[in-house]
Each structure stands twice: as C-alpha cells, then as structure tokens.
Design an enzyme around this catalytic site. Structure first.
Site, PDB file in Angstrom:
ATOM      1  N   TYR A  47       0.843  -1.204   0.000  1.00 31.38           N
ATOM      2  CA  TYR A  47       0.000   0.000   0.000  1.00 31.38           C
ATOM      3  C   TYR A  47       0.879   1.255   0.000  1.00 31.38           C
ATOM      4  O   TYR A  47       0.637   2.195  -0.767  1.00 31.38           O
ATOM      5  CB  TYR A  47      -0.915  -0.003   1.219  1.00 31.38           C
ATOM      6  CG  TYR A  47      -1.780   1.244   1.314  1.00 31.38           C
ATOM      7  CD1 TYR A  47      -3.065   1.252   0.791  1.00 31.38           C
ATOM      8  CD2 TYR A  47      -1.301   2.408   1.914  1.00 31.38           C
ATOM      9  CE1 TYR A  47      -3.851   2.395   0.849  1.00 31.38           C
ATOM     10  CE2 TYR A  47      -2.070   3.557   1.974  1.00 31.38           C
ATOM     11  CZ  TYR A  47      -3.349   3.541   1.449  1.00 31.38           C
ATOM     12  OH  TYR A  47      -4.109   4.680   1.506  1.00 31.38           O
ATOM     13  N   LYS A 126       5.233   4.025  17.427  1.00 41.81           N
ATOM     14  CA  LYS A 126       3.996   4.078  16.634  1.00 41.81           C
ATOM     15  C   LYS A 126       3.175   2.825  16.936  1.00 41.81           C
ATOM     16  O   LYS A 126       3.478   1.737  16.451  1.00 41.81           O
ATOM     17  CB  LYS A 126       4.315   4.174  15.141  1.00 41.81           C
ATOM     18  CG  LYS A 126       3.093   4.419  14.274  1.00 41.81           C
ATOM     19  CD  LYS A 126       3.494   4.638  12.819  1.00 41.81           C
ATOM     20  CE  LYS A 126       2.272   4.943  11.972  1.00 41.81           C
ATOM     21  NZ  LYS A 126       1.300   3.837  11.933  1.00 41.81           N
ATOM     22  N   ARG A 147     -11.708   7.696  14.413  1.00 43.35           N
ATOM     23  CA  ARG A 147     -11.300   8.729  13.462  1.00 43.35           C
ATOM     24  C   ARG A 147     -12.307   8.877  12.330  1.00 43.35           C
ATOM     25  O   ARG A 147     -12.606   9.977  11.887  1.00 43.35           O
ATOM     26  CB  ARG A 147      -9.924   8.393  12.881  1.00 43.35           C
ATOM     27  CG  ARG A 147      -9.543   9.339  11.724  1.00 43.35           C
ATOM     28  CD  ARG A 147      -8.229   8.926  11.072  1.00 43.35           C
ATOM     29  NE  ARG A 147      -7.092   9.318  11.877  1.00 43.35           N
ATOM     30  CZ  ARG A 147      -5.985   8.608  12.027  1.00 43.35           C
ATOM     31  NH1 ARG A 147      -5.907   7.429  11.463  1.00 43.35           N
ATOM     32  NH2 ARG A 147      -4.982   9.051  12.754  1.00 43.35           N
ATOM     33  N   LYS A 297       8.076  13.897  16.537  1.00 42.04           N
ATOM     34  CA  LYS A 297       7.253  15.100  16.657  1.00 42.04           C
ATOM     35  C   LYS A 297       8.105  16.278  17.122  1.00 42.04           C
ATOM     36  O   LYS A 297       8.943  16.124  18.019  1.00 42.04           O
ATOM     37  CB  LYS A 297       6.119  14.885  17.671  1.00 42.04           C
ATOM     38  CG  LYS A 297       5.147  13.779  17.303  1.00 42.04           C
ATOM     39  CD  LYS A 297       4.084  13.599  18.392  1.00 42.04           C
ATOM     40  CE  LYS A 297       3.119  12.491  18.036  1.00 42.04           C
ATOM     41  NZ  LYS A 297       2.097  12.272  19.109  1.00 42.04           N
TER      42      LYS A 297
END
EC number: 6.5.1.2
Length: 681
Positions: A47, A126, A147, A297
């Site tokens: 993907y 993650k 979400r 981040k």
C-alpha cells in the site's frame, strides 16, 4: 509483489492520467478493506509503495488531482451502520510516512529550514491500533469516537467504557478532548484467535484488525471480552492542561490518570533519532503490544503551530515505518494447488520460522512466471518477510548458500488433481487446468458457493463439501438444494442436530439477493463488488444471462474483460441448465435491494440470525422483512452477530449466541419491535 513503475519522465500526459486514476481507485479499495472491513487486501509496504507513487505522479501532474483522491483525504473508515456519527471539533489527521533514514533526514532538513533553527524532537513508538478521541467534561468521560474520515467518526463510547486502562473519571475535574490509540495486546490477540479457531471462526489477520473489529462492535459485551487497551498521546487543546511541549503533555496525561506509553524520548539530533530507531527495531518483538514504526514530533507546541498542516497531515510530525521483518529459511518443497477457476498455484513449503510473532512455513509463489523470475529451487536458502503481519512472501534467494547440485525447478505440465494437461491461456500468467470435471475445481467452486460472502451456508465448509463429493451426494451447486436428511445422517460425524442446522442454512440461503448468487457461481473475474454492480443493473439472473458484452461493459466499474467472462459463462449448456435447476429448487434469482430502506430503523445495518420455529409466520417471511429494513440476515452466529431471534426449539445457535454475549430476542420481542417500526416503512 510490486510492479515495475515506469519512470515519471517517460510518461506521456495520457499515460500519467490513466495511471493516476488506476492508483486512486486501487488505494481507495485497499482503504475500504483496511479501515471499514478490518480485512486488509495487501501488506502495508505494498500500500505504501502505491501511495508514494500516487503522491509523486500527482505532484508532477497536478491537473489530475481529484478531491476524492486518497492523497487528499484522511485515511479511515466510513461510519458503520448502527453507530452514531460524531463530528470532530478539530480534524483527526493522519501522519505522513517515511521508509528510510535518508527520507527522515530530508524531513528534518525541511523542518529546520522552515523554522530557521534545529528543533527539539519528542520520539514515540507508533502503536499499531485504531485511533480514538476521548472527551472528558468536568473530569468525566462523556464520549469516545473513532477517526472515521477525519471529520466525522463513530460513537464508540459504550465500548470504550469497557476498556480497563481508560479511566471514566480523571484525577482532576477538567474538560478536554484527548486522542490516542486503541490496541490489542499480543497476549489477548493470541487468546482470541485460539478461541476463534476452536469455534470454527476465521482468525484475525493481526492485532490491529482485531482491535478495530472489537472496538466497532454494536454488542458492547463482545468488546469487553476482547481485553483491549489504549495509550493517549495528543490533545488539540494544550492550554486546558497548561503545557507547552509534547513531552510535557504526555506527563500531564499520566498525572490525570490517562494511559501513556513510557518509551518516549526527547532528543536534539538525527544521530539520536537513528539510535532510538535501531533500539526499538531490535526490541519490538519483546514489547507486549504491536508497533510498526517510530513517530517523530516537534516537541515545542508553538513550533508545531508555526509549521501547521496540510489538508491531510501535520507538517510537525512524521512516522518512520519499520522495514518488513525478515527471517532466513530453507525451501523444502513446492506444492501446487488447483483453485475454483482452474488456476494452478505454487506454494513454497519451508522450514518453520518465527516471523512477526507467528510461525510461518508456507508462502505463495503466485504463478510460474514469478517462480521462474526468482529462480526458487528446492533446497534454496531464502529470505522471508511478512510485512504488516499478514502475507508471508519470499524476498530473495541467497545464491551463495545454494547447494552445488541444486537443479532448476521443473514447472508441472499436468494437473496435480485430475492429471489433465495444463495450459496457458492468452494474456494470462497463470497455469490453468481446463478440465470442467476436475475434482479439485469442483470442490473449490462448491466451497466458494457456500462461503460467507456468497450464499453463506453455515456448516458447509471444505471438509463437509469433500465428504459430500466423495459420497456423490452433490455434483454442482444446484445439487446442494436436493440434499436429503438421510444422506447427511450417513456421513461421518453428522448427528441429527448438525443435519438439521445444515438443511436449515441451505433453506435460508434460497432467499439471498441476486448479487450473492451471482458471486457464488464463481464466474471468472466476477468478485463480490462486480456481482453487486451487475445485479443492480439487470435485476434478475435471466436478464444477466441474456445480456450482451456491450450491455454489461456499459456499467461503471465493469470493463469489457469482466463482461466477456460473464457472457461466455452463461452461453455454456451447463450454465443454462444450472439456471433451470436453481429456479426449480426455489433459489431466489432477483435483486432484492431496491426497497427504500429507512436508515433510522433499529434493524438497519445489523447482522441478525434467525433460529427455531416461528409461530407467527415463516422464517423466510421474517428474513424478507428484516432485509427490507436494512438488516443482513446470516445463517450462522459469530462474534460479529448483533442479534439472534430465537423461536421454539432453538438449538446450538442459541447456545453459541449466549456464549458469545450476543443479544437474544424471543419471537414476542421481535413482533413488538416490528410493531414499533410501523408496517408502512
């Protein structure tokens, strides 16, 4: 296996437009399977490669970017029927991905250039799960949502309240929305799949799919049994907790009683990032939960605001995805199996190895061209990966380890099941058996016809189909509807109750809508989606059989190749006779979904099973009424069943529903619910 992409500089405008459209559709289909059905079609790395190609092409040919392109929308699921919609106060964005340290270095350089200085970063693992938003008012959990599409999600409040790691009351009476990840611990995943296999159910592909399927349940009791957990990592309102950094937010979350992952680390250099990635690449299997990368981040929240975000991703964060995990093993044999369309597929049988938490010793080799291109031989040492924890695939052959006397593998010329000569049809890479009486093909066709996505005949799996074929009780799909009780009772391990259940499931399948029957016939190239599109257009099986290639190919989403396959199928004498026999058996051959369904109906979108004898009408009538009100009536009870309606003398289905915590109604409760719906709906 990934295709070889044409270099962008070699593409004409027309070629680029066509490839962009193809990639958009392919990625959309992959996204639906992954997010909505919790059943991925391809590994993550495949993907990701297609997605990266689409991003590249759209950047070079921006005139072909469409609003519904996967690059323009946040990944996620549509709202599941039966779950209320929730509008997110701030969009729930996805993260951009990188797959190498070089790409990560480039992101760091862009970030530094935009800010004008080297930023401090907060590194986090993650978590491989499902994104969720939690809303607390005066310290009380009042809403939880998925979400969804990034703007609108699903209300899963009741389900989330069953997750022990998520507090229903914070340590302080503040009002805040926080976001995080729902995941299934590895131990819970192993226990769940072991139980599903014992119950005869298909195991989940990986913990992420299990978590998603468990959280998005209409039956809260099922979610509770699945032992989910969570980590919180973000809030769009940092002022509510008085923090100025991402690392500070994590500390405050923990102080409020929220679950946080304690593996985060604040760093200042790329060397530190490299070291962190190396550390957890090696340690990931020792963790109690699945991770698929590292999130980097910008730590200062005001710097995050300066960097901003695109329509889909924040510019102040990036996800480094782990490369596919690899193991070394030895190929001991190559087996060939025959599918329902006659395709003969090779499978490598290898020494068992541990990979992504499971034991693997088989991997598909797809077709002879693939086998020859990789030059895989029995006795070869190969690398094996299982990206996304889904599909084992051989990476490369270690030629230095190849035994000196190892011979090139000879592709078979005769069918392993019926010994007919194998052929290559024009334009195909598959090796194919074209004997219509090949017993392996017949077995696969019958198993497919009875499968969940086709006619959904519960209890008619591969083992039972094999028994029935060997006893010569069935020869084709029509003969399934001529089975007699005495025949079934003569089979090994068939008792009166199992015979009754199977005959009941066969009878129930007669009332399925046309698209299920069409898919179940196993026409080459006609998948479930194509079957639905064709059924919607022509309404009856006879109309499809009478249609021309031009008629069928005119349907959006159905090309000439599929249309030709359908027309050729219905031209055969066997197909014409089959239509007659199915009609004589009372199998519905009409598209049933033209009824205007009230989406506010209690029954809309629910998976419902009927069992036992109904006093106020037949099960067929009840099935039709439920389908008209948007329900999906199935023949078997599973963890995904929303409701069991039990009449008199309900048997094993009732026992299984109670064991799984499925809601059970008696006939009177069903009648009362029908009255509330109103006969005019």
């Amino acid at each position: 296996m990934l295709p070889e992409f044409t270099p962008v500089n070699n593409l004409t405008t027309q070629m680029a437009q066509q490839e962009i459209a193809t990639l958009q559709k392919r990625l959309t289909d992959y996204g639906v399977a992954y997010y909505e059905e919790d059943a991925p079609l391809v590994e993550d790395y495949i993907y990701d490669a297609f997605y990266a190609r689409l991003v590249l092409l759209e950047a070079q040919f921006p005139q072909f970017v469409t609003p519904d392109s996967p690059t323009q929308n946040v990944g996620g699921a549509k709202v599941k029927s039966g779950l209320a919609k929730v509008v997110h106060p701030a969009p729930m964005l996805s993260l951009g991905d990188v797959f190498s340290l070089e790409e990560l270095q480039e992101w760091d350089e862009r970030t530094t250039k935009t800010l004008g200085f080297q930023s401090e970063y907060n590194l986090e693992l993650k978590i491989d799960g499902l994104a969720v938003a939690l809303t607390y008012v005066d310290g009380k959990l009042v809403q939880a949502s998925t979400r969804g599409n990034g703007s609108i999600g699903e209300d899963v409040t009741a389900n989330v309240k069953t997750i022990r790691s998520i507090p229903q009351t914070l340590t302080e009476p503040i009002t805040i929305e926080v976001r995080g990840e729902i995941y299934m611990p590895k131990s819970s995943f192993a226990t769940l799949n072991k139980q599903r296999e014992a119950d005869g159910l298909e195991p989940f592909a990986n913990p992420r799919n299990a978590a998603a399927g468990s959280l998005r349940q209409l039956n809260v009791a099922i979610t509770k049994k699945r032992e989910l957990s969570a980590f919180v990592y973000y809030t769009a309102d940092p002022d509510a907790i008085g923090v100025t950094t991402q690392s500070g937010a994590l500390e405050r979350f923990a102080a409020l009683g929220l679950p946080t992952d304690d593996h985060n680390r604040v760093i200042a250099t790329m060397a530190d990032i490299d070291a962190y990635i190396a550390e957890y690449t090696s340690q990931r299997e020792r963790l109690a939960y699945g991770i698929d990368g590292v999130v980097v981040k910008v730590n200062q929240l005001d710097n995050q605001l300066d960097l901003g975000h695109t329509v889909k991703i924040p510019r102040w964060a990036i996800a480094y995805k782990f490369p596919p995990e690899e193991a070394l093993t030895v190929v001991r044999d190559i087996e060939w199996t025959v599918g329902r369309t006659g395709a003969v597929t090779p499978t490598a049988v290898m020494d068992p190895v541990q990979l992504a938490g499971t034991t693997v010793q088989r991997a598909s080799l797809h077709n002879p061209d693939y086998l020859n291109a990789k030059d895989i031989r029995i006795g070869d040492t190969v690398t094996l990966h299982k990206a996304g924890d889904i599909i084992p695939e051989i990476g490369q052959v270690l030629l230095a380890e190849r035994p000196a006397n190892n011979q090139v593998y000879d592709i078979p010329t005769f069918c392993p099941a019926c010994h007919s000569e194998l052929v290559h049809l024009d334009g195909e890479v598959a090796l194919r058996c074209i004997n219509p009486f090949c017993v392996a093909q017949i077995q696969e066709k019958l198993t497919h016809f009875a499968s969940r996505n086709a006619m959904n005949i519960d209890g008619m799996g591969p083992r039972v189909v094999s028994q029935l074929l060997k006893a010569n009780y069935i020869q084709d799909v029509a003969s399934i509807y001529r089975l007699q009780e005495t025949q079934l009772l003569s089979l090994d391990k068939f008792k009166e109750k199992s015979v009754t259940n199977l005959l009941s499931a066969i009878t129930t399948s007669k009332s399925n809508s046309l698209e299920r029957l069409l898919f179940g016939l196993g026409i080459r190239m006609v998948g479930a989606k194509a079957a639905r599109l064709i059924a919607e257009k022509f309404k009856t099986l006879q109309a499809i059989a009478d249609a021309s290639v031009i008629d069928i190919a005119s349907i959006a989403g159905i090309g000439e190749t599929i249309a030709l396959s359908v027309v050729q199928y219905f031209k055969t004498p066997e197909a014409k006779q089959l239509l007659i026999e199915l009609q004589e058996a009372g199998v519905n051959q009409t598209y049933l979904s033209d009824v205007i369904v009230d989406e506010t109906s209690f029954f809309y979108g629910k998976k419902i099973v009927l069992t036992g004898k109904l006093e106020k009408g037949s099960r067929t009538e009840a099935t039709k009424w439920l389908q008209d009100h948007g329900a999906q009536v199935t023949g078997s009870v599973s963890a995904k069943t929303d409701l069991l309606i039990a009449g008199e003398d309900a048997g094993s289905k009732l026992d299984k529903a109670n064991a799984l915590g499925v809601t059970v109604w008696d006939e009177q409760a069903f009648i009362e619910a029908q009255a509330k719906e109103g006969t005019d709906k």
